[in-house]
Design a protein around this motif. Structure first.
Motif, short mmCIF file in Angstrom:
data_model
loop_
_atom_site.label_atom_id
_atom_site.label_comp_id
_atom_site.label_asym_id
_atom_site.label_seq_id
_atom_site.Cartn_x
_atom_site.Cartn_y
_atom_site.Cartn_z
N GLY A 178 0.84 -1.21 0.00
CA GLY A 178 0.00 0.00 0.00
C GLY A 178 0.86 1.24 0.00
O GLY A 178 0.53 2.24 -0.62
N ASP A 217 3.76 5.13 -11.31
CA ASP A 217 4.90 4.88 -10.42
C ASP A 217 6.17 4.86 -11.24
O ASP A 217 6.18 4.47 -12.41
CB ASP A 217 4.74 3.52 -9.71
CG ASP A 217 3.70 3.56 -8.61
OD1 ASP A 217 3.60 4.60 -7.93
OD2 ASP A 217 2.98 2.57 -8.44
N HIS A 254 7.01 -8.02 1.11
CA HIS A 254 6.68 -6.68 0.64
C HIS A 254 5.85 -6.84 -0.63
O HIS A 254 6.23 -7.60 -1.53
CB HIS A 254 7.99 -5.95 0.35
CG HIS A 254 7.86 -4.48 0.18
ND1 HIS A 254 8.90 -3.68 -0.19
CD2 HIS A 254 6.81 -3.66 0.34
CE1 HIS A 254 8.49 -2.42 -0.26
NE2 HIS A 254 7.23 -2.39 0.06
N ALA A 255 4.72 -6.16 -0.70
CA ALA A 255 3.84 -6.30 -1.87
C ALA A 255 3.54 -4.92 -2.44
O ALA A 255 3.54 -3.93 -1.71
CB ALA A 255 2.55 -6.98 -1.48
N GLN A 264 9.88 -4.18 -4.18
CA GLN A 264 8.46 -4.53 -4.16
C GLN A 264 8.22 -5.89 -4.82
O GLN A 264 7.12 -6.41 -4.79
CB GLN A 264 7.64 -3.44 -4.84
CG GLN A 264 7.31 -2.25 -3.94
CD GLN A 264 8.48 -1.32 -3.69
OE1 GLN A 264 9.56 -1.47 -4.24
NE2 GLN A 264 8.27 -0.33 -2.83
N ARG A 268 6.23 7.90 -6.70
CA ARG A 268 5.14 8.23 -7.62
C ARG A 268 5.75 9.19 -8.61
O ARG A 268 6.59 10.02 -8.22
CB ARG A 268 3.99 8.95 -6.90
CG ARG A 268 3.15 8.14 -5.98
CD ARG A 268 2.36 7.09 -6.67
NE ARG A 268 1.27 7.60 -7.50
CZ ARG A 268 0.60 6.86 -8.39
NH1 ARG A 268 0.93 5.60 -8.58
NH2 ARG A 268 -0.39 7.37 -9.08
N THR A 295 -5.41 -0.12 -6.94
CA THR A 295 -6.82 -0.43 -7.12
C THR A 295 -7.09 -0.93 -8.54
O THR A 295 -7.84 -1.89 -8.73
CB THR A 295 -7.66 0.84 -6.83
OG1 THR A 295 -7.25 1.35 -5.56
CG2 THR A 295 -9.14 0.54 -6.80
P1 AMP Z 1 -4.12 2.51 -4.31
O1 AMP Z 1 -4.75 2.30 -5.62
O2 AMP Z 1 -4.82 3.53 -3.45
O3 AMP Z 1 -3.89 1.24 -3.57
O4 AMP Z 1 -2.68 3.16 -4.58
C1 AMP Z 1 -1.74 2.54 -5.42
C2 AMP Z 1 -0.41 3.19 -5.26
O5 AMP Z 1 0.12 2.96 -3.94
C3 AMP Z 1 0.65 2.63 -6.16
O6 AMP Z 1 0.56 3.14 -7.47
C4 AMP Z 1 1.93 3.04 -5.44
O7 AMP Z 1 2.26 4.39 -5.71
C5 AMP Z 1 1.53 2.93 -3.99
N1 AMP Z 1 2.03 1.66 -3.44
C6 AMP Z 1 1.34 0.54 -3.23
N2 AMP Z 1 2.13 -0.40 -2.67
C7 AMP Z 1 3.35 0.13 -2.54
C8 AMP Z 1 4.62 -0.34 -2.05
N3 AMP Z 1 4.77 -1.55 -1.55
N4 AMP Z 1 5.66 0.51 -2.10
C9 AMP Z 1 5.54 1.76 -2.60
N5 AMP Z 1 4.38 2.25 -3.06
C10 AMP Z 1 3.30 1.46 -3.04
#
Ligand code: AMP
Length: 541
Positions: free
Chosen positions: A304, A419, A325-326, A360, A434, A330
């Motif tokens: 997340g 990203d 780590h994942a 990741q 990001r 959405t």
């Molecule tokens: P959401 O759709 O709200 O879950 O947001 C997705 C975004 O959360 C991704 O495009 C990343 O920028 C960020 N994100 C999710 N997991 C990670 C992670 N393990 N490390 C860094 N950023 C993450």
């Protein structure tokens, strides 16, 4: 020539059917939202009640394709609704209660939801919003008559009384596997949130991919505690992949604080849990305060936002819990990669293993990666070249709900995640930032995530954020924003000294500010837009 195999569409209710037949007595344990008491049921009863939900919805005139909203914590009731709604061919719209009230009203109106099922925690919130939601015919409170609050909500009824009006004599709808099953809005920062419309097929394939050994590695011997909510993109598949494999489910209800989680982890002998870093921070702090151990927990999934190194270190070295780590989003149902150890990295130990775990990870079958420059040219997978991460697969969105005309994919069918990352020769991806948060200094990029992860390892730091602030010569320079641990006031020299030797010299933040709190988004991410606004007039001296 077509193959000669059976036509067995990938439908979500087949998951709960399988769970009921093969793992019917496997428990689903819930901490009740009303009073925190522990409630027990099993997959056979979840299925029966899901059938009754579908029948009761049909009695209310709900038809295939209708959107049914939930504003609810992870509970057994939410789970049976989840299967009942899609089993009728309707669409479960999980609404994130942590969004601003204006956003909640906006997305429910945009979705055209017909019913809202809500926990008692959100009754007051919805009383204030109901006049803006003309499409909602009825508010169904997820409780029984004994706990029903006084409310002015339209046609309000306790869920248990509503459900008691139907029996479970219902046959699941016959559907095309591409039928819509779930709707979840991204917390968009510009142009309003965007709706991602999952299908039965995409959710089944995603759950199969997530359960596999290099990913969640779920089995019927596991006990899973999804802290990550159903409203945070399918609870990272756990509401599907746990019943699919027969793992016991422990639903934490509204209590996601360290003490409540520790109690459930221990009393239910949980083996795997999944949550965003801020939740784990709460648990780790509590473990330190009460000097407790984790006696059954074997694995935690952290995603997340980027998992800080100190967090992986604490879980693995102090508590003997393996960290995975994942990463995902959405739009990807949501999981896109998982950091498990491939043979190419076998034998790594100590700091080298921790370095790997900061990545990741690698994607499962069903997710394809590419990294490109701004002009769309592919970049090398060498572990150092940064590029835009683009993804493709059967559980990745191709358009947003009610914005079907807007192109979302490139000419090869890839979706730009927004990203920025590297991919190494073994196929491991590491997020740098990001694309809108990366700090552009003198034409080069500085990763705010790397700096934040390092800062959090300082003994006086509780939370850290790094943003770019304007600089006359370099365009932007990094500003380190720190929430100190209670009773500590680290000075600039000590904080910056902590970075010495760990980063390139030109990555060193130009200044440090201490704050009481860092703002978070509804899904627990640092809200960089608000921070940038807050420090808009900040001038480096
Ligand atoms: P959401 O759709 O709200 O879950 O947001 C997705 C975004 O959360 C991704 O495009 C990343 O920028 C960020 N994100 C999710 N997991 C990670 C992670 N393990 N490390 C860094 N950023 C993450």
């Amino acid at each position: 020539m077509l193959g000669l195999m059976q036509d067995w569409p990938l439908l979500l209710h087949r998951i709960i059917d399988h769970a009921a037949i093969q793992h019917g007595r496997r428990e689903v344990v819930t901490r009740a939202v009303e009073d925190g008491a522990i409630r027990r049921t099993d997959y056979a009863r979840i299925r029966q009640r899901a059938l009754a939900v579908a029948k009761r919805l049909q009695m209310a005139g709900i038809a295939q394709g209708d959107r049914i909203a939930t504003l609810a914590w992870n509970t057994d009731r939410h789970l049976e609704l989840w299967y009942g709604i899609s089993g009728l061919g309707a669409i479960t719209h999980t609404v994130n209660p942590r969004l601003f009230p204006e956003q909640i009203a906006w997305i429910m109106d945009h979705a055209g939801d017909r019913l809202l099922f809500l926990d008692i925690s959100f009754v007051k919130l919805m009383e204030g919003l109901q006049d803006r939601l003309p499409t909602i015919e009825r508010f169904i409170i997820l409780t029984d008559a004994a706990h029903m609050p006084e409310t002015s909500l339209r046609e309000a009824v306790p869920y248990e009384s509503w459900l008691a009006e139907a029996d479970d004599d219902f046959a699941w709808a016959k559907l095309d596997e591409n039928s819509a099953a779930g709707l979840c809005y991204t917390s968009g920062t510009t142009g309003g949130p965007k709706g991602v419309l999952y299908s039965h097929r995409s959710n089944v394939l995603h759950a199969l991919a997530c359960a596999a050994p290099d990913f969640m590695a779920l089995s019927s011997r596991d006990t899973v505690l999804p802290v990550v909510p159903l409203f945070h993109a399918n609870s990272w598949s756990l509401a599907y992949s746990a019943p699919m494999t027969g793992a016991k489910l422990v639903m934490p209800g509204a209590k996601l604080d360290g003490p409540s989680l520790l109690e459930l982890l221990e009393s239910e002998a949980v083996t795997l849990s999944a949550a965003v870093p801020t939740v784990w921070l709460g648990l780790l702090q509590h473990l330190e305060t009460v000097q407790a151990r984790l006696s059954s927990l074997k694995r935690v999934v952290i995603g997340g936002s980027a998992c800080p190194r100190a967090m992986t270190e604490a879980f693995e070295r102090k508590y003997g819990v393996t960290v995975a780590h994942a990463w995902g989003m959405t739009e990807m149902s949501p999981l896109g990669s998982f950091c498990s150890v491939k043979p190419g990295y076998a034998g790594l130990e100590g700091e080298a293993l921790l370095d790997l775990k900061m990545k990741q990870g690698h994607p499962p079958f069903t997710v394809e990666f590419r990294i490109t420059d701004d002009a769309g040219r592919d970049l090398p997978w060498d572990g150092t070249t940064f590029g835009r991460l683009k993804v493709r697969g059967p559980a990745v969105a191709r358009a947003y709900f009610r914005r079907e005309d807007e192109a979302m994919l490139d000419e090869q069918g890839f979706f730009d995640t927004g990203d920025v990352c590297t991919i190494d020769g073994e196929g491991y991806m590491q997020i740098t930032d990001r694309s809108k948060d990366v700090i552009k200094s003198g034409g080069e990029w500085i990763s705010s995530i790397d700096l934040e992860n390092l800062a959090i390892g300082h003994p006086d730091v509780m939370e850290a954020a790094v943003i770019g602030v304007p600089h006359p010569k370099w365009d932007e320079r990094p500003l380190l924003i720190i929430v100190p641990k209670a009773g500590r006031t680290p000075d600039k020299a000590s904080l910056l000294g902590f970075f010495e030797g760990k980063i390139a010299k030109w990555w060193m933040p130009d200044d440090v500010v201490l704050v009481d709190a860092i703002p978070h988004t509804a899904t627990g991410k640092i809200q960089k837009t608000t921070l940038r606004e807050q420090f808009r007039d900040y001038r480096l001296v």
